[in-house]
Design a protein around this motif. Structure first.
Motif, short mmCIF file in Angstrom:
data_model
loop_
_atom_site.label_atom_id
_atom_site.label_comp_id
_atom_site.label_asym_id
_atom_site.label_seq_id
_atom_site.Cartn_x
_atom_site.Cartn_y
_atom_site.Cartn_z
N SER A 172 13.86 140.52 48.34
CA SER A 172 14.75 139.35 48.43
C SER A 172 14.46 138.35 47.32
O SER A 172 13.31 138.11 46.96
N ASP A 173 15.55 137.78 46.80
CA ASP A 173 15.42 136.67 45.88
C ASP A 173 15.71 135.38 46.64
O ASP A 173 15.93 135.39 47.84
N ILE A 174 15.70 134.26 45.93
CA ILE A 174 16.02 132.98 46.53
C ILE A 174 17.36 132.51 45.99
O ILE A 174 17.50 132.26 44.79
N ASP A 175 18.36 132.45 46.86
CA ASP A 175 19.68 131.96 46.47
C ASP A 175 19.67 130.44 46.54
O ASP A 175 19.29 129.85 47.57
N ALA A 200 13.19 133.79 36.73
CA ALA A 200 11.90 134.13 37.30
C ALA A 200 11.04 132.88 37.28
O ALA A 200 10.91 132.21 36.24
N PHE A 201 10.45 132.54 38.43
CA PHE A 201 9.63 131.33 38.50
C PHE A 201 8.70 131.44 39.70
O PHE A 201 9.14 131.77 40.81
N GLY A 202 7.43 131.15 39.48
CA GLY A 202 6.47 131.08 40.57
C GLY A 202 6.36 132.36 41.38
O GLY A 202 6.12 132.31 42.59
N GLY A 203 6.54 133.50 40.73
CA GLY A 203 6.46 134.77 41.43
C GLY A 203 7.70 135.13 42.22
O GLY A 203 7.70 136.10 42.98
N GLU A 204 8.77 134.36 42.05
CA GLU A 204 10.03 134.61 42.75
C GLU A 204 11.16 134.77 41.75
O GLU A 204 11.08 134.33 40.61
#
Length: 229
Positions: free
Chosen positions: A36-39, A60-64
């Motif tokens: 899952s990514d962060i929408d 890509a940021f902070g491992g997400e």
């Protein structure tokens, strides 16, 4: 991981002028998977330099991985209306259903307005309904005549998608893409969803064609001769 905290850091570094920020998707619902990514929906007057009003981008940021949908207020209204017209208002659902982690005095008004629009459901014109039935009729005839395995597989996928959309729209429900189409179909009727998807998954071509025909009849029947498009 505290996904709200990493999202806040991401916004502060990459989109600091956002005045509204809403986490949506699986992160907001609490059903994330390993991939899952962060929408993230962002709105702000000074969000962009120059004349840009919208941006869809992946970061890509902070491992997400962040899937960002960023808009000026005017850009959001334009793209939200496009989604409504196309019967698939993705960013409107993000705004209404997501978790706000940054907000200004417009957020409540925006949510109230677009919640009412969502509650009304899609408006399927007579012309569009006829055309959707025409497309299904045409593809269904091709499907019944097909003998090539690859053609059958492709045509069955097209038929499932178009039929599911017709089922939803004629019931006043919003459609979806990808995984959201079967989810919305099951929410409409678990029994009808199973009747259509069972033979589709099993590769029972005759039974699947009959289920499509059933739903076509429920929506008004076949459309062929005399149809103008």
């Amino acid at each position: 991981m505290d996904h709200t905290a990493v999202a806040e850091r991401f916004i502060a570094e990459r989109f600091p002028r956002a005045t509204i920020a809403v986490i949506a998707g699986s992160t907001a619902r609490g059903d994330r998977t390993a991939t899952s990514d962060i929408d993230l929906l962002l709105i702000g007057e000074g969000l962009f330099d120059g004349s840009a009003q919208s941006e869809a981008s992946t970061h890509a940021f902070g491992g997400e991985i962040f899937e960002v949908f960023a808009y000026t207020p005017e850009g959001f209204r334009e793209w939200a209306e496009r989604g409504i017209q196309g019967h698939r208002p993705v960013i409107v659902h993000m705004l209404v259903d997501g978790i706000a982690i940054r907000e200004d005095d417009r957020l409540d008004e925006l949510r109230a307005h677009w919640s009412a629009v969502l509650a009304e459901g899609p408006r399927l014109s007579t012309a569009e309904a006829l055309h959707r039935r025409y497309v299904i009729t045409d593809v269904l005839d091709d499907y019944r005549d097909a003998t090539d395995a690859l053609e059958l597989r492709v045509l069955s996928s097209v038929l499932f998608e178009r039929t599911a959309e017709l089922m939803l729209l004629t019931a006043g429900r919003w459609i979806g893409a990808g995984k959201w189409l079967p989810r919305r179909l099951r929410a409409l009727s678990a029994d009808r969803a199973e009747a259509l998807s069972g033979p589709f998954i099993a590769g029972d071509h005759a039974a699947f064609a009959e289920r499509v025909e059933d739903e076509l009849r429920r929506a008004g029947g076949r459309v062929q001769a005399g149809h103008v498009r």
